[in-house]
Structures are given as C-alpha cells and as structure tokens.
Design an enzyme around this catalytic site. Sequence first.
Site, PDB file in Angstrom:
ATOM      1  N   PRO A  46       0.838  -1.203   0.000  1.00 22.52           N
ATOM      2  CG  PRO A  46       0.058  -0.974   2.194  1.00 22.52           C
ATOM      3  CD  PRO A  46       0.785  -1.914   1.285  1.00 22.52           C
ATOM      4  CB  VAL A  47       2.630   3.172  -2.324  1.00 17.90           C
ATOM      5  CG1 VAL A  47       3.445   4.457  -2.366  1.00 17.90           C
ATOM      6  CG2 VAL A  47       3.557   1.969  -2.150  1.00 17.90           C
ATOM      7  CB  ALA A  48      -0.185   7.287   0.698  1.00 17.75           C
ATOM      8  CD  GLN A  69      -2.927   1.371   4.813  1.00 17.51           C
ATOM      9  OE1 GLN A  69      -3.316   2.072   3.885  1.00 17.51           O
ATOM     10  NE2 GLN A  69      -2.638   1.870   6.005  1.00 17.51           N
ATOM     11  CB  THR A 117      -0.755   0.540   8.579  1.00 15.24           C
ATOM     12  OG1 THR A 117      -0.680  -0.080   7.292  1.00 15.24           O
ATOM     13  CG2 THR A 117       0.589   1.175   8.898  1.00 15.24           C
ATOM     14  CG  HIS A 139       5.529   2.954   7.472  1.00 15.41           C
ATOM     15  ND1 HIS A 139       4.308   2.375   7.709  1.00 15.41           N
ATOM     16  CD2 HIS A 139       5.278   4.015   6.669  1.00 15.41           C
ATOM     17  CE1 HIS A 139       3.363   3.072   7.095  1.00 15.41           C
ATOM     18  NE2 HIS A 139       3.929   4.066   6.445  1.00 15.41           N
ATOM     19  CG  ASP A 182       6.957  -3.552   4.125  1.00  7.23           C
ATOM     20  OD1 ASP A 182       7.680  -3.311   5.105  1.00  7.23           O
ATOM     21  OD2 ASP A 182       5.899  -2.931   3.927  1.00  7.23           O
ATOM     22  NE  ARG A 216      15.125   0.047  -3.055  1.00  4.16           N
ATOM     23  CZ  ARG A 216      14.334   0.170  -2.000  1.00  4.16           C
ATOM     24  NH1 ARG A 216      13.555  -0.847  -1.643  1.00  4.16           N
ATOM     25  NH2 ARG A 216      14.302   1.286  -1.299  1.00  4.16           N
TER      26      ARG A 216
END
Length: 375
Positions: free
Chosen positions: A92-94, A142, A170, A268, A299, A303
């Site tokens: 989940p990336v805002a 999320q 989260t 995070h 997470d 990479r």
Amino acid sequence: MQKNQKIYPPLNHIPADILCAQDYERLASSFIPLDRLAYISGGSGDETTLVENCRSFSEFSIIPRSLKDVSKGHTGLNIMGKDFVHPVLLAPVAHQALVHPEAERATAYAAEATDSCMIASTLSSFTLEDIAGNSSHRNWFQIYFQPNDEDTLSLMKRAINAGYHCIVLTVDASIQVPSVRALQAKFSFPEHVKAANIIHQTVQEKPNLQSGQSHIFQHYMQTAATRERVKKLIEASDIPVVVKGVMSEDDAMEYCALGAAGIIVSNHGGRTLDGVPSSLSVLSKIRRAVGTDYPLLFDSGIRSGRDVFKAIALGADAVLIGRLQIYALSVAGALGVAHMVKLLREELELCMAMTGCSSIDEIKKTKLHKKMEKL
C-alpha cells in the site's frame, strides 16, 4: 520542481536500458520532480534505518546447489486461503497521483496483468471502489485507525462491499514526520493530490492543550493502535485482518492472540522512527515466535529477486514491494509496474533454479550463508 531538472512524461514502452528491477529506481529522477522524489524516497531522521533496510540483505549470501531436479519448479503459494502464482505483493503506497495521472488505477491494471495482489491504501488518490472496479483480482485494502472509530469501521465495510479479500491494518505510523530530505526540498502536496477515500471525513482539529500536555501524546497518538481498537476491528470484519508494522516478537504474539490472521514484519520502509533495526534483522526471530504455520509477510528494503529469496529463506511467506512499485509507475505507468513484477519474479526464479529450490516451501528450508562481521 527544482530548476534545470527535465521531467519526462510517463512512457508507453519499457526503456531499453531497464535490465533489472532496480533500474527503475535509477531512472525515477527523470520522471519525478525532485521535491516529490525526496518525499517518496526519503526516510525519517538521518535515514539510518532506511539505509539499513537495504544494507542488511548484503549480510547474507545464497549458496548454489546442484543434483536437484527443478524441472517442475514454480513460485505458487497459498496466502489467507487464496492461491497466488508468485509471492510478490504490491504494497500500500499513498498518493500515487504524485507520479502518474492514472495512479492506483494503473497499479491495479498491472496487478491484474501479472496475477499480483495489490494492497490499496487508505490514502489512495482514487477511491477504493474505483480501484476495485479496475481489477477482478484478489486485492487487499489497507487501513489506518481514523480519529473517529466509526470512520475506521466504515472504511472497512466499504472495502468488504467492494470485494477486497483481506484488510491490512497498519499500526506503526500514527506519527510520520516528513523526511529531512523532503523538508529541504520544500515538498508540499499539490492541490490535485487528495486522499480520495477520506476526503469527506471531518478533519480532526488540534486540541487546546493544557499546560504540560504534549501534541505527541495527547493529539497524534490518539489514533494509535490499542488492544481494544484492534480487537474491535478484527471482530467486526468478515474477512481476514493482517497487521502491518510489527517489529517485536512480543507484539507479534499479542496480535496473534487478538485474532490477527497474519502479520507483516515492517518498519514502514524507514519512514517512521529512525534508528530502529532493519526489518530483515528481526524477521527470523518473529518467525520463531509465531511458529512455522502462521502467515508472515515482509517489507522494507527489497530491491531484487535475490532479496525476495533471502526474505523467504529467513521466514517470510511473501513480500511487499513499495518504492520500486512507485518508481516503475512513474517511468512507464501500468506497463512499468507489470514489467517490474515480471523482472522480480524472473530474478527469484533464477535464484531458485541455481539453489535447487523448486517451490516456495523449499526456499524456506534453505540455509543462507551469514557473512562474518569484520573485526
């Protein structure tokens, strides 16, 4: 945007010089304004945790094995009772509109195309219903605890009604201070970038604190996870609830006891409290604490497919990809994200083939070589 920085619009093809998944990080500065890139790539404080997240993978080496038949090898697995063809989830990336106009819609297309699980953020640029409408896959949603508990439960019910298959709660970001890099770059959110899911919620007003009271304790931490809040959310959910942001064996055991269906070991991405250990360094301890059969994801710092392999060998069932996802989105939209997932999967498969692992379960039985500390 800083002067003299030439920003290219997202491409409709894969650049010829993308040879591995991490190449998207290298190209991102040509597609993301520097102030936004500072916000996305930066970590809290002096970024020691951010650096450690990536560096910790170099402490372990992979030992090649022969005499193993991998002709029937695959990367399939089962998580939360659902079958997946590979262990790479989109974290989940805002505020994905910071890097691409189609934002989470494009990410959802990429998830669909690669049979990936996308975890849509509470702070997404499009509504959770819109994102779900662009994908028929088994995506997750999320949630952060909102100032009003009823708003939190409302978000969860919307996600369930929209067809999401799991809630990711989260718990480690009640306070998230902007990175020094972002502050130095004078980053601020553009007018068009909004958190679409909560845009109609009443904004929590700052309290009138009494003498001796703290904005941290008496204001920001009012949305922190408590046993009562977590228990209430889990009991109200008709679908599994996974807790994200666990770095302590004791906390892991408590969330298990409260009924969490799984845990995501995460700091995070180094974006909350600087100076905490890398996520990888605590993974094996938490695996031992929760046992071999409890769903445990990971997470922070991945990479490459080699990193995916190492995380699974150290105890993870699957991994989440955050920053790489956004870099790929900025470069080539849905196509870039899909290509990034494809590269990670191929890099993972190469590691599996060369170590004699024909399944995810066999990676879990693999012993990594721990490098000796320098005297």
